[in-house]
Design a protein around this motif. Structure first.
Motif, mmCIF file in Angstrom:
data_model
loop_
_atom_site.group_PDB
_atom_site.id
_atom_site.type_symbol
_atom_site.label_atom_id
_atom_site.label_comp_id
_atom_site.label_asym_id
_atom_site.label_seq_id
_atom_site.Cartn_x
_atom_site.Cartn_y
_atom_site.Cartn_z
ATOM 1 N N LEU A 71 27.365 -52.598 16.110
ATOM 2 C CA LEU A 71 26.169 -51.853 16.480
ATOM 3 C C LEU A 71 24.969 -52.649 15.983
ATOM 4 O O LEU A 71 24.942 -53.071 14.817
ATOM 5 C CB LEU A 71 26.175 -50.477 15.797
ATOM 6 N N GLY A 73 20.963 -51.838 16.227
ATOM 7 C CA GLY A 73 19.960 -50.914 16.746
ATOM 8 C C GLY A 73 20.646 -49.835 17.572
ATOM 9 O O GLY A 73 21.462 -49.077 17.060
ATOM 10 N N ASP A 74 20.358 -49.808 18.881
ATOM 11 C CA ASP A 74 20.987 -48.844 19.785
ATOM 12 C C ASP A 74 22.027 -49.494 20.687
ATOM 13 O O ASP A 74 22.540 -48.850 21.602
ATOM 14 C CB ASP A 74 19.919 -48.159 20.654
ATOM 15 N N ASP A 75 22.329 -50.761 20.481
ATOM 16 C CA ASP A 75 23.288 -51.484 21.313
ATOM 17 C C ASP A 75 24.601 -51.694 20.576
ATOM 18 O O ASP A 75 24.603 -51.952 19.368
ATOM 19 C CB ASP A 75 22.724 -52.860 21.709
ATOM 20 N N THR A 91 17.283 -52.598 10.549
ATOM 21 C CA THR A 91 17.976 -52.442 11.827
ATOM 22 C C THR A 91 19.326 -51.776 11.579
ATOM 23 O O THR A 91 20.176 -52.347 10.880
ATOM 24 C CB THR A 91 18.205 -53.808 12.507
ATOM 25 N N HIS A 93 23.027 -50.927 11.799
ATOM 26 C CA HIS A 93 24.175 -51.689 12.279
ATOM 27 C C HIS A 93 25.457 -51.113 11.690
ATOM 28 O O HIS A 93 25.436 -50.402 10.691
ATOM 29 C CB HIS A 93 24.033 -53.183 11.985
ATOM 30 N N SER A 149 24.021 -42.643 14.124
ATOM 31 C CA SER A 149 23.851 -43.459 15.328
ATOM 32 C C SER A 149 24.620 -42.829 16.484
ATOM 33 O O SER A 149 25.858 -42.809 16.470
ATOM 34 C CB SER A 149 24.350 -44.885 15.103
ATOM 35 N N ARG A 150 23.880 -42.353 17.471
ATOM 36 C CA ARG A 150 24.526 -41.807 18.678
ATOM 37 C C ARG A 150 25.261 -42.898 19.432
ATOM 38 O O ARG A 150 26.327 -42.671 19.992
ATOM 39 C CB ARG A 150 23.498 -41.134 19.571
ATOM 40 N N ALA A 151 24.670 -44.092 19.472
ATOM 41 C CA ALA A 151 25.317 -45.208 20.175
ATOM 42 C C ALA A 151 26.670 -45.540 19.565
ATOM 43 O O ALA A 151 27.647 -45.798 20.267
ATOM 44 C CB ALA A 151 24.409 -46.437 20.160
ATOM 45 N N TRP A 152 26.755 -45.515 18.220
ATOM 46 C CA TRP A 152 28.012 -45.828 17.546
ATOM 47 C C TRP A 152 29.018 -44.699 17.756
ATOM 48 O O TRP A 152 30.199 -44.943 17.983
ATOM 49 C CB TRP A 152 27.769 -46.094 16.071
ATOM 50 N N ARG A 155 30.714 -44.949 21.176
ATOM 51 C CA ARG A 155 31.475 -46.152 21.506
ATOM 52 C C ARG A 155 32.869 -45.809 21.952
ATOM 53 O O ARG A 155 33.562 -46.444 22.620
ATOM 54 C CB ARG A 155 31.504 -47.129 20.341
#
Length: 155
Positions: A71, A73-75, A91, A93, A149-152, A155
């Protein structure tokens, strides 16, 4: 230690934390404040670190073998053998092994606080002798701040 001389850590002399898969190379006091470095080996499917950030330190990842889901940031990206990534301060991660083989990563943190005692504390969590909540109490001491983290999670 005065860094006007090279810092050499022989493999046989490096401290190995077997439960967490971490090998400690050189910490901030060893490098006259310049950096801290370690190697981690992640088993397939093993999370390396949940989402967190460092307010002061930049973190370098160099994948020696395998693949690492990261992770930034948001990616969420996947690094493979030979890939190099630097995550700047502040950031969010996180990372985990991404393939079906062991993943070995060299980490270097610059402008970091001494971290070896953090990894030793983490080792005791892996061994079950320390409660995971103890890590959260050390956020400022080791500049390791856990975040959501929503992105994490997605996944």
């Amino acid at each position: 230690m005065n860094t006007t001389k090279p810092v050499l850590v022989r493999a046989a002399d490096a401290e190995v934390l077997s439960a967490s898969g971490v090998t400690l190379f050189a910490d901030v006091p060893d490098t006259d404040g310049h950096l801290t470095s370690h190697r981690s080996i992640f088993k397939p499917g093993k999370e390396g670190a949940p989402p967190h950030l460092h307010k002061e330190a930049a973190e370098l990842f160099f994948v020696l073998t395998g693949s690492l889901r990261v992770l930034t940031g948001d990616d969420v990206i996947t690094l493979t053998q030979g890939d190099f990534l630097v995550v700047p301060p502040n950031t969010p991660h996180a990372f985990e092994a991404a393939g079906d083989e062991d993943t070995e990563v060299l980490f270097v943190l610059t402008h970091a606080k001494p971290r070896f005692d953090y990894y030793r504390l983490l080792e005791s969590v892996y061994q079950g002798t320390t409660a995971p909540a103890e890590l959260a109490k050390t956020s400022d001491l080791y500049d390791n701040h856990y975040v959501e983290s929503r992105a994490w999670q997605a996944r």
